[in-house]
Design a protein around this motif. Structure first.
Motif: not given
Ligand code: GDP
Ligand code: MG
Length: 175
Positions: A10, A12, A49, A60, A62, A64
């Protein structure tokens, strides 16, 4: 089976830059991509996502998005926490939004991890006749500050997939 069990990473990634440069539209364009295996279209959430495959790994992303917090220092440190990538977006028809990249970069470097991967994005390249930022200026900044650089159009979908894939591939490469 449960798809979530198969996620390998994951990552970000934060979107930053002045208001109205197209951050939200870039994310909306990316999140609706037909190669998406998992995307949320909910409006008003802090992030969206998208799951994609890089080098046979399920990643994945993510992503923002600031919710109108673009005033100087209004973006909180929680926004940057854990980010492994950042998209620094300016509007190539608004010189001021490019001049502010230095300020955003300073803020980003003050909050984020040392090895964060950063991509400079000149959005709205569909409005070429209104260009206010020469490509050379952006390339020079990118070279000086060690950033990836691309011009995009969220409207026409130019380079949107490519810029997200590029930053995520680099993030994957160094993790
Ligand atoms: P944000 O404040 O950075 O999230 O900017 P938005 O995504 O809300 O976009 C601000 C305005 O620019 C909206 O009117 C968008 O429709 C417009 N916009 C965003 N991306 C593009 C683009 O690539 N080309 C053009 N022509 N307009 C865009
Ligand atoms: Mg927005």
């Amino acid at each position: 089976g449960d798809y979530n069990q198969k996620i390998d990473y994951v990552f970000k990634v934060v979107l930053i830059g002045d208001s109205a440069v197209g951050k939200t539209q870039l994310l909306a364009r990316f999140a609706r991509n037909e190669f998406s295996l998992d995307s949320k279209a909910t409006i008003g959430v802090e992030f969206q996502t998208k799951t994609l495959i890089i080098d046979n790994k399920i990643i994945k992303a993510q992503i923002w998005d600031t919710a109108g917090q673009e005033r100087y220092r209004a973006v909180t440190s929680a926004y940057y926490r854990g980010a492994v990538g950042a998209m620094l977006v300016y509007d190539m028809t608004k010189r001021q939004s490019f001049d502010h990249m230095v300020k955003w970069l300073e803020e980003l470097r003050g909050h984020a991890d040392q090895n964060i991967v950063i991509m400079l994005i000149g959005n709205k390249c569909d409005l070429g006749s209104l260009r206010a930022v020469p490509m050379e200026d952006a390339e020079e900044l990118a070279q000086r500050e060690n950033l990836f650089f691309m011009e995009t159009s969220a409207l026409e979908s130019t380079n949107v997939e490519t810029c997200f894939l590029t930053i995520l591939t680099e993030i994957y490469r160094i993790h």
